[in-house]
Motif scaffolding. Sequence first.
Motif, mmCIF file in Angstrom:
data_model
loop_
_atom_site.group_PDB
_atom_site.id
_atom_site.type_symbol
_atom_site.label_atom_id
_atom_site.label_comp_id
_atom_site.label_asym_id
_atom_site.label_seq_id
_atom_site.Cartn_x
_atom_site.Cartn_y
_atom_site.Cartn_z
ATOM 1 N N ALA A 298 0.768 -1.363 -0.071
ATOM 2 C CA ALA A 298 -0.453 0.383 -0.107
ATOM 3 C C ALA A 298 1.121 0.984 0.322
ATOM 4 O O ALA A 298 0.287 2.235 -0.555
ATOM 5 N N LEU A 315 -7.664 2.372 -4.098
ATOM 6 C CA LEU A 315 -6.844 0.665 -3.906
ATOM 7 C C LEU A 315 -7.495 -0.294 -3.953
ATOM 8 O O LEU A 315 -8.513 -0.187 -3.602
ATOM 9 N N PHE A 329 -4.599 -0.334 4.808
ATOM 10 C CA PHE A 329 -4.124 0.313 3.694
ATOM 11 C C PHE A 329 -4.190 1.275 3.173
ATOM 12 O O PHE A 329 -3.067 2.115 2.195
#
Length: 350
Positions: A298, A315, A329
Amino acid sequence: MPPSFLPGLINDASGDPGLFISFAFNRRAVAFDLGEIAALSPRDSLKISHVFITHTHMDHFAGFDRLLRIMLGRSKTLYLYGPEGFLRNLEGKLSAYTWNLVQKFTNQLIIYATELTETKRITRRYACRDGFQPASGPQSSDALPPLPLRVLYQEPSFNVSASILDHGIPCLGFSLKENFRINIRKERLEALGFVPGPWLQRFKQAVYDGQDPEWIVPVTQGKNHSPNFRHYTIKELLQEIAMVGKGQKISYIADAAYHPANVEKMIGLAKDADHLFIEAAFLEKDREHALKKHHLTARQAGEIAGKARVRRFTLFHFSPRYQHSEKLFYSEAMEAYSEQLKGIPGTPGA
Ligand SMILES: [Zn+2]
Ligand SMILES: [Zn+2]
């Protein structure tokens, strides 16, 4: 002015990768990757005209069977793009079924598939009526000079470019870029007594399609209960009611190793994107494992987003080893993103 392209992940961030990009102004869509697509309605699936596959790991391509099932028996042309070895993989899928009845179908599905390598682009045609055997005769094949980024597909209003990334295997990253935006000046519409209606979309589409500037558009004027039409050329309308600005850019990076050459390619691909969708399979504490698996963490995804100065990022591709860790994340990625943007004037918001 609403965006022209509406991107959305097909599954949640822990599910199979796949980005569905619908067109705001007509019933059409393109897709980046085809993992599990059960979440996509048949109605939405049928809007897809072009699919761009990063690589053929199962989580990125298993949904092709479902798309084929939905499109079979319909009069449709589907364009597919993928990396080196893509045609062999596609032909493997197509030859896995028995096609003795398709000759009788009145509607015919046709697939054009293109494989992109460092040096060439090969396209083959597969028709339903031929049992999806590759068409005989010469296939189109272009020799290409090596370039970090190349246009894979284009039409007057937008193009899709690809970069060949390293995921242990060649893996494509994609950017969809609108060539320009046409913003309608509402105050000018009012001043001229123009009534917004379908003609506005016809005008914009004509500009996107590169129509002759002298092409005539009938414009609705006057009150709704007594409308009348006056003819204007595209050139006149561009001068009177429109402002042409920078187009929208959507980038997609799935499955890529973190090393300098790859990072440079990813930054080049996503440069100044309005929205970057980027894989982040692992958290930074598992950085070594991410490297072994040719995936990003991440933090690395956030750093790439910051270096590319994207306006916004999403993401996806979280490893199943992390349960309910979406916030972790994002906090890791946002920290790296902000560090990159610190001190840069005109910093965009995420
Ligand atoms: Zn993969
Ligand atoms: Zn994957």
